[in-house]
Design a protein around this motif. Structure first.
Motif, mmCIF file in Angstrom:
data_model
loop_
_atom_site.group_PDB
_atom_site.id
_atom_site.type_symbol
_atom_site.label_atom_id
_atom_site.label_comp_id
_atom_site.label_asym_id
_atom_site.label_seq_id
_atom_site.Cartn_x
_atom_site.Cartn_y
_atom_site.Cartn_z
ATOM 1 N N TYR A 214 147.924 136.561 46.194
ATOM 2 C CA TYR A 214 148.650 137.002 47.490
ATOM 3 C C TYR A 214 147.931 137.090 48.758
ATOM 4 C CZ TYR A 214 147.518 141.879 46.279
ATOM 5 O OH TYR A 214 146.790 142.965 46.193
ATOM 6 N N GLN A 215 148.426 136.665 49.503
ATOM 7 C CA GLN A 215 147.639 137.069 51.052
ATOM 8 C C GLN A 215 147.805 138.056 51.725
ATOM 9 O OE1 GLN A 215 148.189 133.523 53.590
ATOM 10 N NE2 GLN A 215 146.664 132.312 52.544
ATOM 11 N N VAL A 216 146.738 138.654 52.285
ATOM 12 C CA VAL A 216 147.021 139.837 53.221
ATOM 13 C C VAL A 216 146.101 139.513 54.419
ATOM 14 C CG1 VAL A 216 147.683 141.342 51.575
ATOM 15 C CG2 VAL A 216 145.156 141.299 52.110
ATOM 16 N N THR A 217 146.496 139.885 55.542
ATOM 17 C CA THR A 217 145.604 140.080 56.838
ATOM 18 C C THR A 217 145.155 141.602 57.156
ATOM 19 O OG1 THR A 217 146.992 138.249 57.457
ATOM 20 C CG2 THR A 217 145.725 139.333 59.080
ATOM 21 N N ALA A 218 143.533 141.458 57.362
ATOM 22 C CA ALA A 218 142.882 142.549 57.849
ATOM 23 C C ALA A 218 142.635 142.471 59.315
ATOM 24 C CB ALA A 218 141.775 142.894 57.028
ATOM 25 N N ARG A 219 142.469 143.534 60.297
ATOM 26 C CA ARG A 219 142.026 143.428 61.676
ATOM 27 C C ARG A 219 140.660 144.263 61.882
ATOM 28 N NH1 ARG A 219 148.094 143.846 63.665
ATOM 29 N NH2 ARG A 219 148.886 141.546 63.643
ATOM 30 N N PHE A 220 139.660 143.491 62.287
ATOM 31 C CA PHE A 220 138.450 144.260 62.434
ATOM 32 C C PHE A 220 137.984 143.984 63.839
ATOM 33 C CE2 PHE A 220 138.483 143.023 57.811
ATOM 34 C CZ PHE A 220 138.005 144.035 57.206
ATOM 35 N N ASP A 221 137.439 145.060 64.156
ATOM 36 C CA ASP A 221 136.754 145.069 65.620
ATOM 37 C C ASP A 221 135.559 144.066 65.788
ATOM 38 O OD1 ASP A 221 138.778 146.703 66.755
ATOM 39 O OD2 ASP A 221 137.578 148.558 66.227
ATOM 40 N N ASN A 222 134.759 144.220 64.635
ATOM 41 C CA ASN A 222 133.541 143.306 64.404
ATOM 42 C C ASN A 222 133.320 142.950 63.178
ATOM 43 O OD1 ASN A 222 130.871 142.166 64.566
ATOM 44 N ND2 ASN A 222 130.047 143.697 65.622
ATOM 45 N N SER B 88 140.282 132.845 55.349
ATOM 46 C CA SER B 88 139.915 132.240 56.771
ATOM 47 C C SER B 88 139.710 133.563 57.713
ATOM 48 C CB SER B 88 140.944 131.390 57.546
ATOM 49 O OG SER B 88 142.248 132.362 57.361
ATOM 50 N N ILE B 89 139.123 132.963 58.905
ATOM 51 C CA ILE B 89 138.633 134.011 59.923
ATOM 52 C C ILE B 89 139.325 133.733 61.133
ATOM 53 C CG2 ILE B 89 136.821 135.283 60.973
ATOM 54 C CD1 ILE B 89 135.273 135.160 58.412
ATOM 55 N N GLY B 90 139.943 134.462 62.062
ATOM 56 C CA GLY B 90 140.535 134.108 63.521
ATOM 57 C C GLY B 90 140.292 135.039 64.427
ATOM 58 N N PHE B 91 140.543 134.803 65.738
ATOM 59 C CA PHE B 91 140.371 135.613 66.830
ATOM 60 C C PHE B 91 141.718 135.890 67.264
ATOM 61 C CE2 PHE B 91 139.461 136.880 71.252
ATOM 62 C CZ PHE B 91 138.623 137.944 70.776
ATOM 63 N N ASP B 92 142.293 137.032 67.597
ATOM 64 C CA ASP B 92 143.469 137.300 68.482
ATOM 65 C C ASP B 92 143.116 137.792 69.808
ATOM 66 O OD1 ASP B 92 146.005 138.047 69.110
ATOM 67 O OD2 ASP B 92 146.075 140.012 67.951
ATOM 68 N N ASP B 93 143.511 136.795 70.584
ATOM 69 C CA ASP B 93 143.281 136.977 72.179
ATOM 70 C C ASP B 93 144.019 137.984 72.908
ATOM 71 O OD1 ASP B 93 145.409 135.601 72.141
ATOM 72 O OD2 ASP B 93 144.645 134.038 73.484
ATOM 73 N N LYS B 94 144.756 138.795 72.061
ATOM 74 C CA LYS B 94 145.808 139.739 72.628
ATOM 75 C C LYS B 94 145.278 141.261 72.385
ATOM 76 C CE LYS B 94 149.948 137.237 72.743
ATOM 77 N NZ LYS B 94 149.431 136.132 73.161
ATOM 78 N N SER B 95 144.932 141.517 71.120
ATOM 79 C CA SER B 95 144.352 142.628 70.747
ATOM 80 C C SER B 95 142.660 142.702 70.835
ATOM 81 C CB SER B 95 144.874 143.000 69.397
ATOM 82 O OG SER B 95 144.304 142.113 68.486
ATOM 83 N N PHE B 96 142.278 141.463 71.064
ATOM 84 C CA PHE B 96 140.724 141.002 70.876
ATOM 85 C C PHE B 96 139.900 141.756 69.621
ATOM 86 C CE2 PHE B 96 141.988 141.552 75.263
ATOM 87 C CZ PHE B 96 141.635 140.322 75.699
ATOM 88 N N VAL C 61 141.289 138.504 59.561
ATOM 89 C CA VAL C 61 140.730 138.020 58.323
ATOM 90 C C VAL C 61 141.684 137.999 57.437
ATOM 91 C CG1 VAL C 61 138.904 138.344 56.645
ATOM 92 C CG2 VAL C 61 138.487 139.018 59.048
ATOM 93 N N VAL C 62 142.065 136.713 56.951
ATOM 94 C CA VAL C 62 142.977 136.431 55.969
ATOM 95 C C VAL C 62 142.259 136.517 54.546
ATOM 96 C CG1 VAL C 62 144.869 134.694 55.110
ATOM 97 C CG2 VAL C 62 144.382 135.256 57.433
ATOM 98 N N LEU C 63 142.758 137.260 53.704
ATOM 99 C CA LEU C 63 142.446 137.549 52.493
ATOM 100 C C LEU C 63 143.445 137.136 51.319
ATOM 101 C CD1 LEU C 63 141.137 141.385 52.770
ATOM 102 C CD2 LEU C 63 139.977 139.235 53.354
ATOM 103 N N LYS C 64 142.718 136.350 50.322
ATOM 104 C CA LYS C 64 143.338 135.975 49.106
ATOM 105 C C LYS C 64 143.065 136.795 47.996
ATOM 106 C CE LYS C 64 145.109 131.346 49.327
ATOM 107 N NZ LYS C 64 145.688 130.610 48.505
ATOM 108 N N MET C 65 144.021 137.678 47.657
ATOM 109 C CA MET C 65 143.757 138.733 46.528
ATOM 110 C C MET C 65 144.305 138.352 45.187
ATOM 111 S SD MET C 65 142.380 141.185 48.464
ATOM 112 C CE MET C 65 142.505 142.694 47.732
ATOM 113 N N ASP C 66 143.558 138.443 44.224
ATOM 114 C CA ASP C 66 144.099 138.106 42.821
ATOM 115 C C ASP C 66 145.397 139.085 42.752
ATOM 116 O OD1 ASP C 66 142.205 136.464 42.687
ATOM 117 O OD2 ASP C 66 140.819 137.739 41.232
ATOM 118 N N ALA C 67 146.478 138.273 41.897
ATOM 119 C CA ALA C 67 147.885 138.962 41.774
ATOM 120 C C ALA C 67 147.640 140.147 40.853
ATOM 121 C CB ALA C 67 148.710 138.101 41.370
#
Length: 157
Positions: free
Chosen positions: A40-48, A70-78, A82-88
């Motif tokens: 299952y996929q979860v998303t985490a938000r990190f400052d750095n 995958s890793i992406g950048f949110d230009d609204k929250s800066f 980080v999208v994580l695939k966790m074992d079910a």
């Protein structure tokens, strides 16, 4: 005719050996992931995120419980998303927190999961905001040097 058969078998053996070495090299470099377990996929938000990379491990109590998808950048929250695939088979409470840790002093970075106490578990598409950013060695060194420079600049009377 016999030598021709032997050449085919030797060639087949060499091709299988090269394929096996390639497979092992990709597995050792963490570039190949073959798993048929449900995730299952979860998303985490990190400052750095420091030097975190896709396919890095997600660990809890030292056990690999998932991978960075995958890793992406949110230009609204800066912040980094980080999208994580966790074992079910591993269910974590909704209020779990994540940290970016380093294996060893200068080793690879991974995400550490600290389980919370909520009765509801993380589900597909959940967003985790309780995160702790990576410790960047360069920032620590510069803080140390600036604090020592400030101490040296003070005059004692």
């Amino acid at each position: 005719m016999q030598q021709n058969k032997n050449d085919v078998w030797v060639g087949l053996f060499v091709v299988i050996g090269i394929a096996a070495l390639l497979f092992l090299a990709l597995k050792a470099a963490n570039l190949l992931q073959i798993s048929f377990d449900p995730t299952y996929q979860v998303t985490a938000r990190f400052d750095n995120i420091g030097g975190l990379k896709p396919r890095s491990a997600v660990r809890s109590a030292g056990v690999v419980v998932g991978r960075v998808e995958s890793i992406g950048f949110d230009d609204k929250s800066f912040q980094a998303n980080v999208v994580l695939k966790m074992d079910a088979r591993y269910a974590f409470p909704k209020d779990s927190s994540l940290k970016i840790l380093t294996s060893g002093l200068l080793g690879e970075q991974y995400i550490g999961v600290e389980a919370g106490g909520d009765t509801a578990n993380l589900a597909e598409g959940a967003v985790i905001t309780q995160t702790q950013s990576a410790v960047v060695l360069e920032n620590l060194i510069s803080q140390f040097l600036f604090s020592k420079a400030a101490e040296g600049g003070e005059t004692k009377e």
